[in-house]
Scaffold this motif. Structure first.
Motif, mmCIF file in Angstrom:
data_model
loop_
_atom_site.group_PDB
_atom_site.id
_atom_site.type_symbol
_atom_site.label_atom_id
_atom_site.label_comp_id
_atom_site.label_asym_id
_atom_site.label_seq_id
_atom_site.Cartn_x
_atom_site.Cartn_y
_atom_site.Cartn_z
ATOM 1 N N GLY A 14 -45.457 27.925 -25.772
ATOM 2 C CA GLY A 14 -46.186 29.183 -25.710
ATOM 3 C C GLY A 14 -46.251 29.809 -24.336
ATOM 4 N N LEU A 15 -45.654 29.172 -23.335
ATOM 5 C CA LEU A 15 -45.742 29.690 -21.970
ATOM 6 C C LEU A 15 -44.420 30.241 -21.448
ATOM 7 C CD1 LEU A 15 -47.974 27.119 -20.043
ATOM 8 C CD2 LEU A 15 -48.596 29.416 -20.809
ATOM 9 N N VAL A 16 -43.325 29.567 -21.757
ATOM 10 C CA VAL A 16 -42.051 29.906 -21.137
ATOM 11 C C VAL A 16 -41.307 30.975 -21.933
ATOM 12 C CG1 VAL A 16 -39.856 29.001 -20.272
ATOM 13 C CG2 VAL A 16 -41.895 27.560 -20.241
ATOM 14 N N GLU A 17 -40.885 32.023 -21.220
ATOM 15 C CA GLU A 17 -40.141 33.115 -21.835
ATOM 16 C C GLU A 17 -38.911 33.425 -20.995
ATOM 17 O OE1 GLU A 17 -40.890 34.300 -24.694
ATOM 18 O OE2 GLU A 17 -42.902 33.447 -24.936
ATOM 19 N N ASN A 18 -37.925 34.049 -21.602
ATOM 20 C CA ASN A 18 -36.749 34.485 -20.858
ATOM 21 C C ASN A 18 -37.158 35.417 -19.720
ATOM 22 O OD1 ASN A 18 -34.985 33.111 -22.587
ATOM 23 N ND2 ASN A 18 -34.736 34.873 -23.931
ATOM 24 N N GLY A 19 -36.520 35.252 -18.563
ATOM 25 C CA GLY A 19 -36.735 36.169 -17.445
ATOM 26 C C GLY A 19 -37.981 35.932 -16.633
ATOM 27 N N MET A 20 -38.721 34.875 -16.906
ATOM 28 C CA MET A 20 -39.961 34.660 -16.167
ATOM 29 C C MET A 20 -39.690 33.979 -14.828
ATOM 30 S SD MET A 20 -41.813 31.571 -18.308
ATOM 31 C CE MET A 20 -43.362 32.390 -18.005
ATOM 32 N N THR A 21 -40.718 33.946 -13.972
ATOM 33 C CA THR A 21 -40.638 33.327 -12.653
ATOM 34 C C THR A 21 -41.441 32.039 -12.642
ATOM 35 O OG1 THR A 21 -40.355 35.457 -11.529
ATOM 36 C CG2 THR A 21 -41.142 33.611 -10.199
ATOM 37 N N LEU A 22 -40.811 30.962 -12.133
ATOM 38 C CA LEU A 22 -41.484 29.665 -12.051
ATOM 39 C C LEU A 22 -41.475 29.170 -10.614
ATOM 40 C CD1 LEU A 22 -39.386 29.401 -14.846
ATOM 41 C CD2 LEU A 22 -41.209 27.749 -15.249
ATOM 42 N N ALA A 23 -42.579 28.557 -10.196
ATOM 43 C CA ALA A 23 -42.650 27.854 -8.922
ATOM 44 C C ALA A 23 -42.598 26.365 -9.229
ATOM 45 C CB ALA A 23 -43.936 28.206 -8.174
ATOM 46 N N VAL A 24 -41.658 25.660 -8.607
ATOM 47 C CA VAL A 24 -41.452 24.241 -8.912
ATOM 48 C C VAL A 24 -41.622 23.426 -7.637
ATOM 49 C CG1 VAL A 24 -39.883 22.521 -9.866
ATOM 50 C CG2 VAL A 24 -39.875 24.864 -10.768
ATOM 51 N N GLY A 25 -42.518 22.438 -7.676
ATOM 52 C CA GLY A 25 -42.774 21.602 -6.520
ATOM 53 C C GLY A 25 -41.648 20.621 -6.255
ATOM 54 N N GLY A 26 -41.701 20.011 -5.086
ATOM 55 C CA GLY A 26 -40.711 19.013 -4.722
ATOM 56 C C GLY A 26 -39.953 19.396 -3.472
ATOM 57 N N PHE A 27 -39.356 18.391 -2.860
ATOM 58 C CA PHE A 27 -38.537 18.582 -1.660
ATOM 59 C C PHE A 27 -37.337 17.653 -1.818
ATOM 60 C CE2 PHE A 27 -36.965 17.967 2.537
ATOM 61 C CZ PHE A 27 -37.332 19.070 3.278
ATOM 62 N N GLY A 28 -36.163 18.226 -2.075
ATOM 63 C CA GLY A 28 -35.032 17.378 -2.421
ATOM 64 C C GLY A 28 -35.304 16.749 -3.776
ATOM 65 N N LEU A 29 -35.332 15.419 -3.818
ATOM 66 C CA LEU A 29 -35.678 14.703 -5.047
ATOM 67 C C LEU A 29 -37.048 14.053 -4.946
ATOM 68 C CD1 LEU A 29 -32.238 13.035 -5.885
ATOM 69 C CD2 LEU A 29 -33.195 15.172 -6.763
ATOM 70 N N CYS A 30 -37.795 14.378 -3.894
ATOM 71 C CA CYS A 30 -39.104 13.768 -3.656
ATOM 72 C C CYS A 30 -40.207 14.633 -4.256
ATOM 73 C CB CYS A 30 -39.329 13.590 -2.153
ATOM 74 S SG CYS A 30 -40.919 12.873 -1.723
ATOM 75 N N GLY A 31 -40.950 14.063 -5.192
ATOM 76 C CA GLY A 31 -42.077 14.781 -5.772
ATOM 77 C C GLY A 31 -41.687 15.875 -6.738
ATOM 78 N N ILE A 32 -40.565 15.710 -7.447
ATOM 79 C CA ILE A 32 -40.173 16.737 -8.411
ATOM 80 C C ILE A 32 -40.727 16.400 -9.798
ATOM 81 C CG2 ILE A 32 -38.080 17.314 -7.123
ATOM 82 C CD1 ILE A 32 -36.478 15.824 -9.268
ATOM 83 N N PRO A 33 -41.132 17.415 -10.565
ATOM 84 C CA PRO A 33 -41.667 17.181 -11.913
ATOM 85 C C PRO A 33 -40.534 16.971 -12.918
ATOM 86 C CG PRO A 33 -41.740 19.510 -11.398
ATOM 87 C CD PRO A 33 -41.218 18.830 -10.167
ATOM 88 N N GLU A 34 -39.981 15.780 -12.952
ATOM 89 C CA GLU A 34 -38.773 15.490 -13.742
ATOM 90 C C GLU A 34 -38.958 15.781 -15.232
ATOM 91 O OE1 GLU A 34 -37.155 11.583 -12.949
ATOM 92 O OE2 GLU A 34 -38.182 11.550 -11.020
ATOM 93 N N ALA A 35 -40.058 15.301 -15.797
ATOM 94 C CA ALA A 35 -40.269 15.471 -17.241
ATOM 95 C C ALA A 35 -40.418 16.943 -17.601
ATOM 96 C CB ALA A 35 -41.497 14.688 -17.687
ATOM 97 N N LEU A 36 -41.127 17.697 -16.788
ATOM 98 C CA LEU A 36 -41.329 19.114 -17.074
ATOM 99 C C LEU A 36 -40.033 19.904 -16.930
ATOM 100 C CD1 LEU A 36 -44.775 19.640 -15.316
ATOM 101 C CD2 LEU A 36 -44.312 19.731 -17.777
ATOM 102 N N ILE A 37 -39.218 19.541 -15.939
ATOM 103 C CA ILE A 37 -37.926 20.215 -15.781
ATOM 104 C C ILE A 37 -37.042 19.923 -16.993
ATOM 105 C CG2 ILE A 37 -35.790 20.268 -14.428
ATOM 106 C CD1 ILE A 37 -37.529 19.762 -11.937
ATOM 107 N N GLY A 38 -37.051 18.672 -17.454
ATOM 108 C CA GLY A 38 -36.274 18.327 -18.642
ATOM 109 C C GLY A 38 -36.736 19.094 -19.865
ATOM 110 N N ALA A 39 -38.046 19.233 -20.023
ATOM 111 C CA ALA A 39 -38.583 19.977 -21.167
ATOM 112 C C ALA A 39 -38.260 21.465 -21.053
ATOM 113 C CB ALA A 39 -40.096 19.772 -21.252
ATOM 114 N N LEU A 40 -38.262 21.980 -19.834
ATOM 115 C CA LEU A 40 -37.894 23.383 -19.615
ATOM 116 C C LEU A 40 -36.432 23.610 -19.993
ATOM 117 C CD1 LEU A 40 -38.488 26.213 -18.530
ATOM 118 C CD2 LEU A 40 -37.987 25.360 -16.233
ATOM 119 N N ARG A 41 -35.575 22.685 -19.627
ATOM 120 C CA ARG A 41 -34.156 22.765 -20.020
ATOM 121 C C ARG A 41 -34.035 22.827 -21.541
ATOM 122 N NH1 ARG A 41 -32.090 17.279 -19.272
ATOM 123 N NH2 ARG A 41 -33.292 17.114 -21.196
#
Length: 232
Positions: A14-41
């Protein structure tokens, strides 16, 4: 208000739509939201603008979304070790807004604080300043930078309580608090969730007022441990 969702997929519903803007945390591979990125994919949504320090590596982190061509624009400080990121940019397939790293951090912080713009010396007299307002203060020139806001923030933290108060693990804090505050809706994946009041208030890095949804992404052993503690 229950902020805990059973899965990353449910938290994105109910949140993600085509053309929207997302801010994603992390630096390189440190502290990235892996599960959420996978679900977004897996949502298949495309035309996304992503604000993140970089885009992971090929096939991992945000690199997955580049491979599936779901990202149309990156706002980043560097390309990093991602060859597909570099290839798409050089081929004109991906729009890229390069931003000095400290400026990127401040643009997110300002967005979260409700500050529309600020002046910085960084980038004055370079390509970064082209098309932007400049102004002299006390004999020195500054560039005006606009703040960044996102429709949704995806963040990784170490521990949360049920109210969404967050503690980050060492350097994995990096851009996560800034990305969290800059989003209209913030979704956080954490390794542990405790009862409200269990966290030491002096150790909380980001208050729960910025967090709308929580997802537990822990190892199976950690999940069993938490269920055992709660049923005791």
């Amino acid at each position: 208000m229950n902020k805990i969702y059973p899965s990353a997929k449910a938290a994105l519903d109910g949140l993600v739509e085509n053309g929207m803007t997302l801010a994603v945390g992390g630096f390189g591979l440190c502290g990235i939201p892996e599960a959420l990125i996978g679900a977004l994919r897996d949502t298949g949504k495309n035309g996304l603008t992503v604000i993140s320090n970089n885009a992971g590596v090929d096939g991992f982190g945000l690199g997955q979304l580049l491979e599936t061509r779901q990202i149309s624009k990156m706002i980043s400080s560097y390309v990093g070790e991602n060859k597909e990121f570099e290839r798409q940019f050089l081929a004109g397939e991906l729009e890229l807004e390069f931003t000095p790293q400290g400026t990127l951090a401040e643009k997110l912080r300002a967005g979260g604080a409700g500050i529309p713009a600020f002046y910085t010396k960084t980038g004055y007299g370079t390509l970064v300043a082209e098309g932007k307002e400049t102004r002299e203060f006390d004999g020195e020139w500054f560039v005006m930078e606009r703040a960044l806001r996102a429709d949704v923030s995806l963040v990784k933290a170490w521990k949360a309580d049920k109210s969404g108060n967050l503690i980050f693990n060492k350097t994995a804090r990096n851009f996560n608090p800034l990305a969290a505050a800059a989003g209209k809706v913030c979704i956080v994946e954490v390794e542990e969730i405790v009862e409200t009041g269990e966290l030491d208030a002096d150790q909380i890095h980001l208050p729960g007022i910025y967090v709308q949804r929580l997802v537990l992404n822990a190892s199976p052993e950690k999940r069993i441990e938490q269920r055992t503690v709660r049923s005791a």
